[in-house]
Structures are given as structure tokens and as C-alpha cells.
Design a protein around this motif. Structure first.
Motif, PDB file in Angstrom:
ATOM      1  N   ILE A  46      53.488 -25.740  14.141  1.00  0.00           N
ATOM      2  CA  ILE A  46      52.492 -25.032  14.486  1.00  0.00           C
ATOM      3  C   ILE A  46      53.185 -24.371  15.881  1.00  0.00           C
ATOM      4  O   ILE A  46      53.405 -23.676  15.865  1.00  0.00           O
ATOM      5  N   SER A  47      52.233 -23.585  16.522  1.00  0.00           N
ATOM      6  CA  SER A  47      52.353 -23.066  17.494  1.00  0.00           C
ATOM      7  C   SER A  47      53.024 -23.321  19.114  1.00  0.00           C
ATOM      8  O   SER A  47      53.242 -24.441  18.936  1.00  0.00           O
ATOM      9  N   VAL A  48      53.665 -22.185  19.367  1.00  0.00           N
ATOM     10  CA  VAL A  48      54.747 -22.528  20.959  1.00  0.00           C
ATOM     11  C   VAL A  48      53.414 -22.937  22.225  1.00  0.00           C
ATOM     12  O   VAL A  48      52.911 -23.691  22.255  1.00  0.00           O
ATOM     13  N   ASP A  49      51.784 -21.601  22.189  1.00  0.00           N
ATOM     14  CA  ASP A  49      50.952 -21.805  22.831  1.00  0.00           C
ATOM     15  C   ASP A  49      50.356 -23.152  22.710  1.00  0.00           C
ATOM     16  O   ASP A  49      50.370 -24.308  24.094  1.00  0.00           O
ATOM     17  N   TYR A  50      50.366 -23.605  21.866  1.00  0.00           N
ATOM     18  CA  TYR A  50      49.329 -25.146  20.810  1.00  0.00           C
ATOM     19  C   TYR A  50      50.755 -26.639  21.607  1.00  0.00           C
ATOM     20  O   TYR A  50      50.088 -27.180  22.587  1.00  0.00           O
ATOM     21  N   VAL A  51      51.677 -25.568  21.332  1.00  0.00           N
ATOM     22  CA  VAL A  51      52.763 -27.217  22.245  1.00  0.00           C
ATOM     23  C   VAL A  51      52.472 -27.182  23.291  1.00  0.00           C
ATOM     24  O   VAL A  51      52.479 -28.107  24.224  1.00  0.00           O
ATOM     25  N   THR A  52      52.351 -25.988  23.982  1.00  0.00           N
ATOM     26  CA  THR A  52      52.282 -25.723  25.875  1.00  0.00           C
ATOM     27  C   THR A  52      51.019 -26.350  25.648  1.00  0.00           C
ATOM     28  O   THR A  52      50.889 -26.670  27.021  1.00  0.00           O
ATOM     29  N   ARG A  53      50.101 -26.577  25.527  1.00  0.00           N
ATOM     30  CA  ARG A  53      48.183 -26.414  25.938  1.00  0.00           C
ATOM     31  C   ARG A  53      48.482 -28.148  25.693  1.00  0.00           C
ATOM     32  O   ARG A  53      48.350 -28.811  26.305  1.00  0.00           O
ATOM     33  N   LEU A  54      49.400 -28.492  24.966  1.00  0.00           N
ATOM     34  CA  LEU A  54      49.678 -30.071  24.775  1.00  0.00           C
ATOM     35  C   LEU A  54      50.040 -30.803  25.571  1.00  0.00           C
ATOM     36  O   LEU A  54      49.306 -31.828  26.213  1.00  0.00           O
ATOM     37  N   GLU A  55      51.256 -30.157  25.803  1.00  0.00           N
ATOM     38  CA  GLU A  55      52.269 -30.791  27.256  1.00  0.00           C
ATOM     39  C   GLU A  55      51.548 -30.730  28.695  1.00  0.00           C
ATOM     40  O   GLU A  55      51.851 -31.874  29.356  1.00  0.00           O
ATOM     41  N   GLN A  56      50.646 -30.071  28.436  1.00  0.00           N
ATOM     42  CA  GLN A  56      50.397 -29.668  29.620  1.00  0.00           C
ATOM     43  C   GLN A  56      48.707 -29.538  30.455  1.00  0.00           C
ATOM     44  O   GLN A  56      48.269 -30.575  31.553  1.00  0.00           O
ATOM     45  N   GLY A  57      48.157 -30.889  29.042  1.00  0.00           N
ATOM     46  CA  GLY A  57      47.400 -31.435  29.016  1.00  0.00           C
ATOM     47  C   GLY A  57      45.838 -30.379  29.102  1.00  0.00           C
ATOM     48  O   GLY A  57      44.883 -30.892  29.338  1.00  0.00           O
ATOM     49  N   ARG A  58      46.508 -29.120  28.463  1.00  0.00           N
ATOM     50  CA  ARG A  58      45.017 -28.203  28.536  1.00  0.00           C
ATOM     51  C   ARG A  58      44.162 -28.426  27.209  1.00  0.00           C
ATOM     52  O   ARG A  58      43.493 -27.720  26.722  1.00  0.00           O
ATOM     53  N   ALA A  59      45.351 -28.587  26.531  1.00  0.00           N
ATOM     54  CA  ALA A  59      44.679 -29.278  24.432  1.00  0.00           C
ATOM     55  C   ALA A  59      43.997 -30.564  24.416  1.00  0.00           C
ATOM     56  O   ALA A  59      44.803 -31.309  24.529  1.00  0.00           O
ATOM     57  N   ALA A  60      43.111 -30.676  23.834  1.00  0.00           N
ATOM     58  CA  ALA A  60      42.216 -32.212  23.333  1.00  0.00           C
ATOM     59  C   ALA A  60      41.743 -32.383  22.301  1.00  0.00           C
ATOM     60  O   ALA A  60      42.026 -31.189  22.136  1.00  0.00           O
ATOM     61  N   HIS A  61      41.912 -33.527  21.754  1.00  0.00           N
ATOM     62  CA  HIS A  61      41.842 -34.338  20.648  1.00  0.00           C
ATOM     63  C   HIS A  61      42.723 -32.987  19.792  1.00  0.00           C
ATOM     64  O   HIS A  61      41.765 -32.750  18.785  1.00  0.00           O
ATOM     65  N   PRO A  62      44.075 -33.161  19.393  1.00  0.00           N
ATOM     66  CA  PRO A  62      44.916 -32.768  18.516  1.00  0.00           C
ATOM     67  C   PRO A  62      44.576 -33.775  17.331  1.00  0.00           C
ATOM     68  O   PRO A  62      43.945 -35.083  17.275  1.00  0.00           O
ATOM     69  N   SER A  63      44.406 -32.941  15.781  1.00  0.00           N
ATOM     70  CA  SER A  63      43.908 -33.711  14.841  1.00  0.00           C
ATOM     71  C   SER A  63      45.075 -34.215  14.571  1.00  0.00           C
ATOM     72  O   SER A  63      46.121 -34.445  14.313  1.00  0.00           O
ATOM     73  N   ALA A  64      45.330 -34.972  13.393  1.00  0.00           N
ATOM     74  CA  ALA A  64      45.490 -36.355  12.530  1.00  0.00           C
ATOM     75  C   ALA A  64      46.573 -35.786  12.057  1.00  0.00           C
ATOM     76  O   ALA A  64      47.757 -35.602  12.515  1.00  0.00           O
ATOM     77  N   THR A  79      56.167 -47.741  15.379  1.00  0.00           N
ATOM     78  CA  THR A  79      55.977 -48.172  16.291  1.00  0.00           C
ATOM     79  C   THR A  79      55.415 -46.956  17.632  1.00  0.00           C
ATOM     80  O   THR A  79      54.046 -46.954  17.907  1.00  0.00           O
ATOM     81  N   GLU A  80      56.088 -45.773  17.570  1.00  0.00           N
ATOM     82  CA  GLU A  80      56.104 -44.992  18.745  1.00  0.00           C
ATOM     83  C   GLU A  80      54.545 -43.671  17.612  1.00  0.00           C
ATOM     84  O   GLU A  80      54.266 -43.300  18.348  1.00  0.00           O
ATOM     85  N   ARG A  81      54.570 -43.866  16.684  1.00  0.00           N
ATOM     86  CA  ARG A  81      54.266 -42.594  15.862  1.00  0.00           C
ATOM     87  C   ARG A  81      52.791 -43.265  16.121  1.00  0.00           C
ATOM     88  O   ARG A  81      51.875 -42.782  16.363  1.00  0.00           O
ATOM     89  N   ALA A  82      52.912 -44.617  15.572  1.00  0.00           N
ATOM     90  CA  ALA A  82      51.524 -45.197  16.131  1.00  0.00           C
ATOM     91  C   ALA A  82      50.390 -45.766  17.557  1.00  0.00           C
ATOM     92  O   ALA A  82      49.599 -45.370  17.634  1.00  0.00           O
ATOM     93  N   HIS A  83      51.269 -45.119  18.636  1.00  0.00           N
ATOM     94  CA  HIS A  83      51.136 -45.204  19.499  1.00  0.00           C
ATOM     95  C   HIS A  83      50.562 -43.066  19.996  1.00  0.00           C
ATOM     96  O   HIS A  83      49.445 -43.380  20.973  1.00  0.00           O
ATOM     97  N   LEU A  84      51.535 -42.546  19.149  1.00  0.00           N
ATOM     98  CA  LEU A  84      51.489 -41.291  19.946  1.00  0.00           C
ATOM     99  C   LEU A  84      48.959 -40.901  19.071  1.00  0.00           C
ATOM    100  O   LEU A  84      48.944 -40.149  19.902  1.00  0.00           O
ATOM    101  N   PHE A  85      48.946 -41.674  17.630  1.00  0.00           N
ATOM    102  CA  PHE A  85      47.488 -41.005  17.444  1.00  0.00           C
ATOM    103  C   PHE A  85      46.941 -42.464  17.679  1.00  0.00           C
ATOM    104  O   PHE A  85      45.713 -41.446  18.279  1.00  0.00           O
ATOM    105  N   ARG A  86      47.667 -43.032  18.315  1.00  0.00           N
ATOM    106  CA  ARG A  86      45.978 -43.760  19.843  1.00  0.00           C
ATOM    107  C   ARG A  86      46.596 -42.646  20.830  1.00  0.00           C
ATOM    108  O   ARG A  86      44.748 -43.191  22.036  1.00  0.00           O
ATOM    109  N   LEU A  87      47.171 -42.610  21.452  1.00  0.00           N
ATOM    110  CA  LEU A  87      47.471 -41.682  22.359  1.00  0.00           C
ATOM    111  C   LEU A  87      46.277 -40.584  22.271  1.00  0.00           C
ATOM    112  O   LEU A  87      45.796 -39.668  23.192  1.00  0.00           O
TER     113      LEU A  87
END
Length: 279
Positions: A46-64, A79-87
Motif C-alpha cells: 500500500i502507499s506510504v501516504d495511506y500508512v501515514t494517514r492510518l497511523e495519524q487517524g486521518r483515514a477511516a474504514h480500511p478494507s479487509a 489473536t493480534e490479527r483478529a484484534h486489528l480487524f476488530r479495531l
């Protein structure tokens, strides 16, 4: 998804994964022991910009698909993977969708094949991970996005690869990939990603549609392949396809007979390619 929780989890897990553990070459000074954002982006496709926006809370609802790719790149436990999906506000994938998760045992296997070109695909033949020797041999796939990461799509609609084909070997590859995809469609009838892939291939490739509608059957088997490398010339290798029981992962391993000119060329291609990736 709670604001910022997904991004904080990604950042926390990114900080704990070293480049060495992720199979990346280490070069230059680093301010932190973990992965850089651009490294995580490359590993996840995925793009660096998208990773940045995800980490900064500026991108919502990432796809599965994005969440799965991040979980894989971050080497999360089940277990961590399942938690990330739920987040992300998503239910963890069930048995009716093609698995895209690298188990710790498969990851350890890949870690031990540091000098051997290896690439892992899921049951849809979508690339999950390719190690540096594979990138050096076949070309770096880290910038591929979407359908570009799918071997069936690339075979029918993408640019030519470095692998040399005769008309017979090309047809055998096409038949085997279509048959494999049809089998996956039967095992995972609810997988929407698979359904979209088949629909797009049928709409854009007459050859794929012909094989799909004909019910062609075949198997993707071990074979000898000649790779036309731009710097070291042709390299003839054995390509073995290993299937992981219970997860439908396809592990493709490329090897040369020791002491041969092909082995020397493969080693040189790996060295040259790794140097390029570091730069």
C-alpha cells in the motif's frame, strides 16, 4: 473504528518489528529499531501516504484486504490479527474466504531461505510476500497495487514477465492457473474478492473467458524455468510449488543445481538486486 486506536496499534506493532525480522536489507543509520513507514508500506503493498494517514487517524474504514496485508507485514499472531480487524470495524475473515495469513511456522520457513528466491501466494494467486532474492531475480514487486499483485491477472492482462515461455508452456500455465482459480471459487464461494477478480478477468480477457467457460482442468506443477535477467542473462532454475495444508498458501521456491553456471548467475543476480534494493 475508534478514532486513532487502529493507527496507534499499527504504529506500536511497527516499532517492534526489526528490518532483519521482516527480511529487509539494513542500510544506514536508523532512529528507531522498528520498521519505517515506507518499509511497512512496501511489505504490505500500500502507499506510504495511506500508512501515514492510518497511523495519524486521518483515514477511516480500511478494507479487509488492507488490514490483512498490514497484519501479515507486521507479523501479527492470530489473536493480534483478529484484534486489528476488530479495531477496523471488521469481522475477522472466516472459513468461507481465502486465507491470506502467514502462520508463524510458514514465516519461520521463509526466514531460513534467505539466499533462495521465494514468493508466497494465496489460493487466488495474489502475492502475499516475496523475499529480496525473488525481487532481485524477477523484478521488485513492492510497488504493485491491486490486481497487479495477482499472478492470474498478470498472466492474462499484465506486461510480460522475465520468465521465458514456449507456446506450449504458456498454454499449460494459463490452463493451470484458471483451473486453480476455479477450484478456489468452489472452496470459497462467499469470497467477494475472488468473485470480483473472476468477473474482471472474464470481461477483459477473451482467453481467460474461453478457458473459464470451457471447464479446462490442469495443475500448477513443478517445472524448469528460464528467467531472462537484464544484467546476468538467462538463468535456468527449478521452480517447485509447495501448498500449505489448511491455509491454501502457495510457496514457490526457485533453486539452481549447485556448481553450475546457473547457480553462479543466480547468486550474482541476487547480489546485484539486493544492492539495488538497498539504494
Amino acid at each position: 473504528m475508534a478514532a486513532g486506536e487502529f493507527g496507534r496499534a499499527v504504529r506500536r506493532w511497527r516499532d517492534r518489528v526489526s528490518p532483519e525480522a521482516a527480511g529487509l536489507p539494513v542500510g544506514g543509520r536508523r532512529r528507531a529499531p522498528g520498521l519505517r513507514r515506507e518499509e511497512l508500506a512496501g511489505l504490505a503493498g500500500i502507499s506510504v501516504d495511506y500508512v501515514t494517514r492510518l497511523e495519524q487517524g486521518r483515514a477511516a474504514h480500511p478494507s479487509a484486504q488492507v488490514v490483512e496485508a498490514l497484519a501479515r507485514a507486521l507479523r501479527l499472531s492470530s489473536t493480534e490479527r483478529a484484534h486489528l480487524f476488530r479495531l477496523a470495524g471488521l469481522a475477522p475473515p472466516g472459513s468461507d474466504t481465502a486465507p491470506g495469513f502467514l502462520t508463524p511456522s510458514v514465516q519461520r520457513l521463509l526466514d531460513r531461505l534467505t539466499g533462495t528466491p521465494v514468493v508466497v501466494h494465496d489460493a487466488l494467486w495474489t502475492l502475499l510476500v516475496a523475499n529480496p532474492p525473488y525481487a532481485a531475480l524477477m523484478g521488485d514487486p513492492s510497488m504493485w497495487r491491486g490486481n497487479e499483485r495477482n499472478a492470474v491477472w498478470r498472466t492474462f492482462l499484465g506486461p510480460p514477465s522475465r520468465v521465458r515461455h514456449t507456446p506450449e508452456s504458456r498454454r499449460a500455465l494459463e490452463v493451470a492457473l484458471v483451473a486453480d482459480l476455479r477450484s478456489a471459487a468452489a472452496r470459497y464461494p462467499a469470497d467477494q474478492r475472488l468473485q470480483r477478480l473472476v468477473a474482471e478477468l472474464r470481461a477483459q480477457s477473451e482467453r481467460f473467458a474461453e478457458l473459464w467457460d470451457s471447464g479446462a482442468v490442469g495443475r500448477h506443477e513443478a517445472a524448469r524455468k528460464t528467467v531472462d535477467h537484464p544484467h546476468v542473462g538467462p538463468v535456468t532454475l527449478d521452480c517447485d510449488v509447495l501448498t500449505v495444508a489448511g491455509s491454501d498458501l502457495r510457496i514457490m521456491v526457485y533453486t539452481a543445481e549447485p556448481g553450475t553456471e546457473d547457480a553462479e548467475r543466480l547468486e550474482l543476480a541476487t547480489v546485484l538486486g539486493t544492492q539495488t534494493l538497498v539504494e
